[in-house]
Design an enzyme around this catalytic site. Sequence first.
Site, mmCIF file in Angstrom:
data_model
loop_
_atom_site.group_PDB
_atom_site.id
_atom_site.type_symbol
_atom_site.label_atom_id
_atom_site.label_comp_id
_atom_site.label_asym_id
_atom_site.label_seq_id
_atom_site.Cartn_x
_atom_site.Cartn_y
_atom_site.Cartn_z
ATOM 1 N N GLU A 16 0.801 -0.955 0.070
ATOM 2 C CA GLU A 16 0.144 -0.159 0.059
ATOM 3 C C GLU A 16 0.791 1.363 0.087
ATOM 4 O O GLU A 16 1.932 1.390 0.616
ATOM 5 C CB GLU A 16 -0.917 -0.017 1.290
ATOM 6 C CG GLU A 16 -2.423 0.616 0.885
ATOM 7 C CD GLU A 16 -2.996 -0.187 0.051
ATOM 8 O OE1 GLU A 16 -3.163 0.073 -1.181
ATOM 9 O OE2 GLU A 16 -3.681 -1.542 0.248
ATOM 10 N N HIS A 17 0.477 2.142 -0.773
ATOM 11 C CA HIS A 17 1.215 3.451 -1.037
ATOM 12 C C HIS A 17 2.582 3.290 -1.351
ATOM 13 O O HIS A 17 3.654 4.201 -1.146
ATOM 14 C CB HIS A 17 1.019 4.280 0.358
ATOM 15 C CG HIS A 17 -0.184 4.928 0.568
ATOM 16 N ND1 HIS A 17 -0.541 6.097 0.210
ATOM 17 C CD2 HIS A 17 -1.405 4.505 1.325
ATOM 18 C CE1 HIS A 17 -1.992 6.360 0.468
ATOM 19 N NE2 HIS A 17 -2.060 5.404 1.270
ATOM 20 N N ASP A 27 3.027 2.071 -4.793
ATOM 21 C CA ASP A 27 2.904 2.161 -6.301
ATOM 22 C C ASP A 27 3.619 3.437 -6.987
ATOM 23 O O ASP A 27 4.331 3.259 -7.810
ATOM 24 C CB ASP A 27 1.502 1.826 -6.900
ATOM 25 C CG ASP A 27 0.442 2.784 -6.540
ATOM 26 O OD1 ASP A 27 0.678 3.475 -5.483
ATOM 27 O OD2 ASP A 27 -0.449 2.710 -6.880
ATOM 28 N N SER A 67 -15.061 3.361 -1.221
ATOM 29 C CA SER A 67 -14.656 2.036 -0.588
ATOM 30 C C SER A 67 -13.373 1.930 -0.348
ATOM 31 O O SER A 67 -13.007 0.912 0.363
ATOM 32 C CB SER A 67 -15.433 0.880 -0.844
ATOM 33 O OG SER A 67 -15.033 0.725 -2.162
ATOM 34 N N GLY A 68 -12.578 2.365 -1.081
ATOM 35 C CA GLY A 68 -11.074 2.148 -1.186
ATOM 36 C C GLY A 68 -10.849 0.697 -2.260
ATOM 37 O O GLY A 68 -9.860 0.259 -2.347
ATOM 38 N N SER A 128 -13.378 4.419 -9.155
ATOM 39 C CA SER A 128 -12.777 5.391 -10.031
ATOM 40 C C SER A 128 -11.972 4.920 -11.204
ATOM 41 O O SER A 128 -12.230 5.231 -12.352
ATOM 42 C CB SER A 128 -12.149 6.528 -9.415
ATOM 43 O OG SER A 128 -10.721 5.915 -8.695
ATOM 44 N N GLU A 146 -7.082 10.056 -14.003
ATOM 45 C CA GLU A 146 -7.215 10.353 -12.305
ATOM 46 C C GLU A 146 -6.271 11.671 -12.129
ATOM 47 O O GLU A 146 -6.700 12.300 -11.173
ATOM 48 C CB GLU A 146 -7.003 8.988 -11.914
ATOM 49 C CG GLU A 146 -7.118 9.014 -10.327
ATOM 50 C CD GLU A 146 -8.544 8.532 -9.828
ATOM 51 O OE1 GLU A 146 -8.854 8.670 -8.687
ATOM 52 O OE2 GLU A 146 -9.190 8.194 -10.443
ATOM 53 N N ASP A 201 -4.105 1.011 -9.434
ATOM 54 C CA ASP A 201 -5.662 0.687 -9.516
ATOM 55 C C ASP A 201 -5.896 0.303 -10.999
ATOM 56 O O ASP A 201 -6.798 -0.586 -11.253
ATOM 57 C CB ASP A 201 -6.214 1.898 -8.884
ATOM 58 C CG ASP A 201 -6.138 1.927 -7.439
ATOM 59 O OD1 ASP A 201 -5.214 1.081 -6.857
ATOM 60 O OD2 ASP A 201 -6.560 3.063 -6.763
ATOM 61 N N TYR A 236 -4.253 12.336 0.824
ATOM 62 C CA TYR A 236 -3.382 11.405 -0.201
ATOM 63 C C TYR A 236 -2.415 12.073 -0.844
ATOM 64 O O TYR A 236 -1.311 11.722 -0.949
ATOM 65 C CB TYR A 236 -4.512 10.643 -1.137
ATOM 66 C CG TYR A 236 -4.151 9.809 -2.129
ATOM 67 C CD1 TYR A 236 -3.952 8.428 -1.855
ATOM 68 C CD2 TYR A 236 -3.262 10.150 -3.173
ATOM 69 C CE1 TYR A 236 -3.336 7.475 -2.761
ATOM 70 C CE2 TYR A 236 -2.734 9.332 -4.197
ATOM 71 C CZ TYR A 236 -2.804 8.064 -3.937
ATOM 72 O OH TYR A 236 -2.296 7.001 -4.953
#
Length: 371
Positions: free
Chosen positions: A19-20, A22, A108-109, A113, A145, A157, A207
């Site tokens: 997580e975080h 990429d 929702s994570g 999107s 995005e 994502d 973010y």
Amino acid sequence: MKEYNYRVSAAGRINIIGEHVDYCGGKVMPAALSLKNTVYIRPNGTNQINLSWTTLPDKVTLDMDKLESYSGLKYGNYQAGAALMWQRAGHKLLGCDMLQDCTVPFGSGLSSSAAIEVSTIAALATLAGEPLDKVEIALKAQQAEREYAGVNCGIMDQYASACGKKDSVMLLDCNTLECEYLPLTLGDYSLVITNCKKPHNLIESKYNERREETDRALNMLRQRLDIGSLSELSMAQYKTCSASLPPVLRKRVEHVVTECERVRVAALALRAGKMEMLGRLLNLSHASLRDNYEVTGKEPDALAEAAQTQSCCLGSRLIGGGFGGCTISLVKTKSVDEFKEFVYNTYLKVTGYRAEFYDTEISDGIEIEKL
């Protein structure tokens, strides 16, 4: 939906671990979900894209010559941004009617999107008769995005939404886009996705601030080290150079370095069927997201902690951008129902929110059907 020509869908995603990292060039381990955004599309012979939704009364018309002017829309901005980036890349757009049906819960994570952006581009390409390059679609969706929606995200994502494969997780190198598919074989265990139900918005959250912090840290470390991204930083190098960083940036970098290592070990654990090891890594990841990266918050922490207290649960952590959203938990399959009941009641008592559980499968990314 016989009046439409094609049914095109793209997946929401989970991320097992990574997580975080990429946008720091690291490896991640996402998987595409059977929760999807589906686009029903037909040509309309005009210079307009007409949008409607199965879940909303709204109808929106986008002028294909003015796609840059719709970023302020409440609904339709992601579709406009995706179409604009595809158009700017030299691809043909046809005027069309699009009916959007999204089963990925918003906020929702789980990357609703990305699913919207990827499915919109894939639908436009399909209608125009273009061959699908899933990686190019993912890259243009990421551009939408970042440049249109204003979230300075990495590629994970959109790549997972476009390129996912059924019953597999992706070991994706976000620096090179090299991707290895690993069978998601969990033995006697299942993944349980739980939504903390606290509304969140990545644009309004911190973010982008976290992204800026990692960029600042990288620039400072480059004065001493020859590295192209934070993901290249070894633990030994971090220990040697961390004192040169301000305390906040030091914590951010520690998360990136340790999370990249957790992804490496998690891939080994998954290949070897060592679920206990995978569970421990999930717990360590959540602790680092909470203490070093500071992107969890009261509700996700309460949800993960309730899960972690259960003996049937090997590990649980926040997934997604943070500040709300979902957790993923590795739970003994035969105990899933009692696990859900305990977590629901405990979480409600602590926060007042009613957690929601999603029954979903690991699926393919883009799917196209001629109607």
